[in-house]
Structure formats: structure tokens, C-alpha cells
Design a protein around this motif. Structure first.
Motif, short mmCIF file in Angstrom:
data_model
loop_
_atom_site.label_atom_id
_atom_site.label_comp_id
_atom_site.label_asym_id
_atom_site.label_seq_id
_atom_site.Cartn_x
_atom_site.Cartn_y
_atom_site.Cartn_z
N THR A 35 -0.70 -4.24 -19.47
CA THR A 35 -1.50 -3.28 -19.19
C THR A 35 0.13 -2.41 -18.97
OG1 THR A 35 -2.92 -4.18 -17.75
CG2 THR A 35 -2.46 -0.93 -17.38
N PRO A 36 0.07 -0.76 -19.61
CA PRO A 36 1.59 0.05 -19.65
C PRO A 36 1.25 0.00 -18.04
CG PRO A 36 -0.56 0.10 -21.13
CD PRO A 36 -0.94 -0.22 -20.30
N ARG A 37 2.89 0.23 -17.79
CA ARG A 37 3.46 0.45 -15.98
C ARG A 37 3.03 2.24 -16.69
NH1 ARG A 37 7.86 -2.30 -13.42
NH2 ARG A 37 6.48 -3.86 -13.99
N GLN A 38 2.27 2.55 -15.36
CA GLN A 38 2.28 3.86 -15.30
C GLN A 38 3.70 4.61 -14.77
OE1 GLN A 38 -1.98 4.12 -13.89
NE2 GLN A 38 -1.36 4.56 -12.66
N PRO A 39 3.53 5.67 -14.51
CA PRO A 39 4.90 6.48 -13.59
C PRO A 39 4.19 6.10 -12.06
CG PRO A 39 4.50 7.68 -15.43
CD PRO A 39 3.18 6.80 -15.67
N GLY A 40 5.12 6.05 -11.29
CA GLY A 40 5.02 5.69 -9.93
C GLY A 40 4.24 4.60 -9.06
N THR A 41 4.65 3.70 -10.19
CA THR A 41 3.95 2.26 -9.84
C THR A 41 5.15 1.27 -8.88
OG1 THR A 41 2.38 2.07 -12.14
CG2 THR A 41 3.22 -0.16 -10.88
N LEU A 42 4.47 1.15 -7.79
CA LEU A 42 5.49 0.09 -6.93
C LEU A 42 5.39 -1.61 -7.80
CD1 LEU A 42 7.60 -0.66 -5.34
CD2 LEU A 42 5.18 -0.58 -3.07
N ASN A 43 6.10 -2.19 -8.28
CA ASN A 43 5.93 -3.74 -8.81
C ASN A 43 6.09 -4.46 -7.08
OD1 ASN A 43 5.97 -6.13 -9.75
ND2 ASN A 43 8.05 -5.00 -10.81
N GLY A 44 4.92 -5.30 -6.77
CA GLY A 44 4.24 -5.83 -6.06
C GLY A 44 5.25 -7.67 -5.74
N THR A 45 5.70 -7.89 -7.32
CA THR A 45 6.19 -8.70 -7.51
C THR A 45 5.40 -10.14 -6.78
OG1 THR A 45 7.98 -8.97 -5.26
CG2 THR A 45 8.00 -7.88 -7.51
N GLU A 46 4.10 -9.83 -6.85
CA GLU A 46 3.50 -10.96 -6.18
C GLU A 46 3.36 -11.60 -4.71
OE1 GLU A 46 4.02 -15.25 -8.29
OE2 GLU A 46 4.37 -14.28 -10.31
N ARG A 47 3.94 -10.16 -4.45
CA ARG A 47 4.13 -10.28 -2.32
C ARG A 47 2.70 -10.05 -1.95
NH1 ARG A 47 8.88 -6.34 -1.40
NH2 ARG A 47 8.03 -5.73 -3.47
N LEU A 48 2.49 -10.29 -0.50
CA LEU A 48 0.88 -9.81 -0.70
C LEU A 48 1.06 -8.45 0.43
CD1 LEU A 48 -1.97 -11.23 1.59
CD2 LEU A 48 -0.10 -11.43 3.87
N LEU A 49 0.22 -8.02 -0.22
CA LEU A 49 -0.15 -6.13 0.44
C LEU A 49 -1.23 -6.13 1.43
CD1 LEU A 49 0.45 -3.68 -0.30
CD2 LEU A 49 -1.23 -2.95 -1.41
N ALA A 50 -0.80 -6.06 2.05
CA ALA A 50 -1.68 -5.87 3.36
C ALA A 50 -2.34 -4.26 4.49
CB ALA A 50 -1.62 -6.79 4.74
N PRO A 51 -3.13 -3.83 5.33
CA PRO A 51 -3.08 -2.99 5.78
C PRO A 51 -2.24 -2.61 6.91
CG PRO A 51 -5.17 -4.01 5.96
CD PRO A 51 -3.95 -4.81 5.38
N SER A 52 -1.52 -1.43 6.78
CA SER A 52 -0.33 -0.69 7.86
C SER A 52 -1.07 -1.51 9.12
CB SER A 52 -0.18 0.19 7.59
OG SER A 52 -0.97 1.20 8.55
N LEU A 53 0.28 -1.78 9.57
CA LEU A 53 0.41 -1.83 11.73
C LEU A 53 0.01 -0.54 12.18
CD1 LEU A 53 2.52 -4.60 11.55
CD2 LEU A 53 0.46 -4.58 10.69
N CYS A 54 -0.04 -0.79 13.84
CA CYS A 54 -0.23 0.29 14.99
C CYS A 54 -0.25 0.04 15.78
CB CYS A 54 -2.27 1.05 13.87
SG CYS A 54 -2.29 1.83 15.67
N HIS A 55 1.02 1.12 16.66
CA HIS A 55 1.32 0.48 17.83
C HIS A 55 0.02 1.14 18.48
CE1 HIS A 55 4.99 -0.61 17.95
NE2 HIS A 55 5.45 0.23 17.46
N ALA A 56 -0.98 0.96 19.48
CA ALA A 56 -2.13 1.17 19.94
C ALA A 56 -1.24 1.26 21.40
CB ALA A 56 -3.30 -0.31 20.42
N HIS A 57 -0.35 0.76 21.86
CA HIS A 57 0.25 1.82 23.35
C HIS A 57 1.25 1.22 23.06
CE1 HIS A 57 -0.75 1.52 28.02
NE2 HIS A 57 1.10 1.48 27.90
N ILE A 58 2.63 2.04 23.41
CA ILE A 58 3.74 2.60 23.16
C ILE A 58 4.36 3.20 24.31
CG2 ILE A 58 3.97 3.28 20.93
CD1 ILE A 58 6.43 0.97 21.01
N HIS A 59 5.25 3.56 25.29
CA HIS A 59 5.82 4.58 25.73
C HIS A 59 7.43 5.01 24.72
CE1 HIS A 59 3.70 3.79 29.39
NE2 HIS A 59 3.37 2.50 28.92
#
Ligand code: ZN
Length: 449
Positions: free
Chosen positions: A57-81
């Protein structure tokens, strides 16, 4: 974090100079076989499709090459001072170091530091916390800022400034928080109540919070909950209490009184927002019938109650004379009793929690031993307690481990492009040992450099 280097060295190159992505290509995904690679397409800040990766597949503009790494949902601080972070590192407070390491000293040391808080150091330390959190993969946080007669609105003002400053890189919810009593101490807490009332009316304040266990007796603790919950209802704010932060079995928890007060206030009928309860260490003494009662009472009134365990602080601060220690059994609460719960960092670099950093996955990793949760499914649950469940607990939109179309494009990409065989391939590997190198994406935009 290796973005600049990856751009400089094809074939790792990615056309992502603006930070706005249309696709993250050639990544592993949490709920797909680890031997398969996927392309996650993004439109309008959301996942638009997930397709098998095809080298042709030709790479379209704005493509980040993930290089076979793990992509997962982002993280969250439910409670931080946000306001009392990095006090042990900031040269401005270098004279304030831990001598004893107990709760009384932490209150005293932090009180002294607070008397010297200024806009300059509040913004500098707060910025550091948010920046470090983003590099760890955080896209949303509930930030506590204290309001009292000493600091007045200094912490709140700094928090609101930072919320605005980071609006496009990280959701920073501001909780105006009374760490000091609302009905005890100097002038019966009246000055703190006045300041909290004013804070409740300010735009940008998302959550109101208090600390009922610092009141001088149980009647005043109940009065505290009654007052702050009324204020939250009147101003249509979320509520977040530091509750039952002790372990003594002969001392009764306040949790059931809190639920009664919320029912009296007709929280559900009045469309009250989310209620989050932090620490609650006393609940680790609960017997089966206590948990069943808790579950029942929350369910009967459909109260939107969630719990946040703060294990690093709990382990450091809390122990009985017999050296018993404890923290909320978050995994059991979710799995066995169907309660809403998450875990969080709470403090970074202060006398309440001198150890640890801004990485929510450090807490999830601690959870493997703490809750004895070492299986693949257990690790995925722990990941959720600092990701989707943490976001749900603070009322932020979530991205699931299934990563399906329509969910927010809020991701963390683990490891650098050159990690080789050591790159993490699954959530369980990440929870065991998350590694330090990550890239963060919020609403389809790279937020790390
Ligand atoms: Zn806290």
C-alpha cells in the motif's frame, strides 16, 4: 520520543511533521494475534478503520510508521495532585526533606511548602508533571488543586492556566479540592467553605473535592460530605472525595453514610454527576457481607459511584501498630462485585509519596504483585485501570483494547523504532515491564516530540 531520529533515517521515515496523523501503519494491536500487523486509520480524531497491514500500500501523507511496535489505548491519571508535585526535587523547597516518613510529617512539610507557593513554581512544577505524563502516554488526567485560607486561589489559578495551556495535548480536568477541614479547625472551616463556594462558580473547574477524614469528629465528617455534595449538585460539578483513609478495624468507615447522604440529596433524581472516592483504605477490612451491602446500596439508587485505589501512597503512609498495611482491592472489586474502579499515581515527589514517577503503568505493574494478578487477562484488566477504566472513572471518553472504529484516536505506541526483538508485543508484556520509550497520540495528533 525517537520521532526526530526516525524521520532522519529511512526506511523508518514517517510524514508526520505537523503531528496530525491519518494512519499509524504496521503496528501490533492488543486484541489481535501478536504475529499480525495492522494499519489504524484516523479521521476527525477518531479511529476510522483498522485493516491488515500491506507493505504494497503506498504510504499516504500523515502516516506514522509503527515499525511493528505495540499500539494501545492511551493512559490516564484518574487522580493526581498538580500543585504539590516535585516538592522533594524543586531547589526552592530543598530544605524540606523527609526525616520520619509518616502522615503527620507529610502534612506538616507540605503545609510549610504551601505557605511558600507562588505562581512561578506552581506553573513550573505543574508543567513538568504534565509534560512527563504525556511522554509516558497520558492523554487525560484529573488534577487536584488545593483551596484554603493559606494558598487562597493560587493553586487553582495555576491549574486553570495549565488546563488552558495544554488543552490540545492533554485533557486536564481541574478538581478544586479542600484538603483542610470544612467544619473544624480555625473559624470552624468557614474561610475554606467561602473559597470553595467561589471556586465552584468558576468556569474551568470540573470537579469539587474534600477530605472528610480530616474533620475533628464523625458528625463534622458527615457535615463535610453533606455540604460539598450540595455544592456539587448546585453547580452541576462532579464530586471527588478523599475518603476513609485509615486501616483501624475498630474505627467505622464513612462510606455508608456518604451513600445515605447522596440518597437524601436525591443525587440520581437531580441528575448529579459522577462521584469518585479515593484511597478508602479502610474498605480492605471489609468482609463478604460488607462488600455485598456496598454493591447493593450503590445499585439500588443507581448512584454513579466509582473508586480509585492509590496504592503507592497507601503503602507508604498507612500502617496499623501491628504493621498491617492495605489498599483497596481494586481487581476484586471489579471482578467479583462489579464495582467501577481504577488505580492512580496520586502524588509525585512529595512527602506523601516520595517514590515513583508520572507513569500510570508503574502503578499497574505494582498491581501484578499487589493484587496477585499475573495472567494475560489479569494484566489487561490492570492496564484498563490506568487506561479505559481510569478515563471512565473521571468521565472522560474511552478507547477500548479492541480499538474499534469510532473510538477516540488516543494511543500510546510502545518502544522506539529500533527496539528489535525486545519490543513489547502484548499488553501483558507492557504491564510486566512497560519500558521508558513511548510515543503518545491524542485525537490523532502526536503529542510527544
Ligand atoms: Zn489524593
Amino acid at each position: 520520543m525517537n520521532h526526530a531520529r526516525s524521520r532522519a533515517s529511512p526506511p523508518q521515515s514517517s510524514d508526520v511533521s505537523s503531528g496530525h496523523l491519518t494512519k499509524v501503519a504496521a503496528v501490533r494491536l492488543p486484541h489481535k494475534p501478536p504475529s499480525t500487523l495492522w494499519d489504524v486509520s484516523v479521521a476527525d480524531g477518531r479511529i476510522s478503520s483498522v485493516d491488515p497491514h500491506d507493505e504494497r500500500t503506498p504510504r499516504q501523507p500523515g502516516t506514522l510508521n509503527g515499525t511493528e511496535r505495540l499500539l494501545a489505548p492511551s493512559l490516564c491519571h484518574a487522580h493526581i495532585h498538580l500543585d504539590k508535585c516535585f516538592l522533594l526535587q524543586d531547589p526552592k523547597f530543598s530544605d524540606l526533606q523527609i526525616e520520619k516518613g509518616d502522615f503527620a510529617e507529610a502534612m506538616e512539610m507540605t503545609g510549610k511548602a504551601k505557605s511558600r507557593f507562588e505562581e512561578e513554581d506552581l506553573l513550573r512544577r505543574g508543567r513538568q508533571l504534565i509534560e512527563e505524563s504525556i511522554t509516558h502516554g497520558v492523554t487525560a488526567m484529573r488534577a487536584f488543586v488545593e483551596v484554603d485560607a493559606g494558598v487562597q486561589n493560587k493553586c487553582l489559578d495555576a491549574g486553570l492556566t495549565l488546563k488552558e495551556e495544554y488543552a490540545d495535548r492533554c485533557e486536564v480536568q481541574i478538581c478544586a479540592f479542600a484538603q483542610l477541614p470544612l467544619f473544624s479547625g480555625e473559624h470552624g472551616g468557614e474561610p475554606v467553605r467561602q473559597l470553595m463556594s467561589a471556586a465552584a462558580g468558576r468556569e474551568g473547574v470540573d470537579v469539587l473535592g474534600s477530605t472528610p477524614y480530616v474533620e475533628q469528629d464523625e458528625d463534622r465528617s458527615r457535615e463535610d460530605v453533606r455540604w460539598i455534595s450540595g455544592l456539587a449538585l448546585d453547580h452541576e460539578k462532579r464530586l471527588d472525595l478523599h475518603l476513609d483513609y485509615f486501616l483501624e478495624e475498630d474505627k467505622q468507615p464513612l462510606i455508608f453514610d456518604v451513600l445515605d447522604i447522596l440518597k437524601e440529596r436525591e443525587w440520581t433524581q437531580r441528575n448529579g454527576k459522577q462521584i469518585t472516592l479515593g484511597h478508602c483504605t479502610r474498605l480492605c477490612r471489609f468482609q463478604e457481607e460488607d462488600w455485598q451491602r456496598l454493591k447493593r446500596e450503590i445499585e439500588i439508587c443507581s448512584l454513579p459511584v466509582a473508586f480509585v485505589g492509590l496504592p503507592t501512597s497507601d503503602l507508604f503512609m498507612m500502617r496499623t501498630p501491628e504493621m498491617v498495611r492495605g489498599t483497596l482491592p481494586v481487581v476484586e472489586m471489579i471482578e467479583k462485585y462489579g464495582l467501577e474502579a481504577a488505580i492512580a499515581v496520586n502524588n509525585v515527589g512529595n512527602a506523601f509519596t516520595p517514590h515513583g514517577n508520572c507513569d500510570p503503568l508503574g502503578i499497574a505493574s505494582l498491581g501484578v504483585g499487589l493484587y496477585q494478578t499475573g495472567t494475560r487477562l489479569g494484566a489487561e484488566l490492570l492496564y484498563a485501570t490506568v487506561s479505559s477504566r481510569a478515563k471512565a472513572v473521571i468521565g472522560s471518553e474511552t478507547t477500548s483494547l479492541d480499538m474499534t472504529s469510532g473510538e477516540p484516536a488516543d494511543f500510546v505506541l510502545f518502544d522506539g523504532p529500533d527496539a528489535g526483538w525486545r519490543r513489547r508485543k502484548s499488553i501483558v508484556e507492557v504491564v510486566y515491564d512497560a519500558g521508558a520509550t513511548r510515543q503518545t497520540i491524542r485525537r490523532g495528533r502526536l503529542t510527544t516530540s
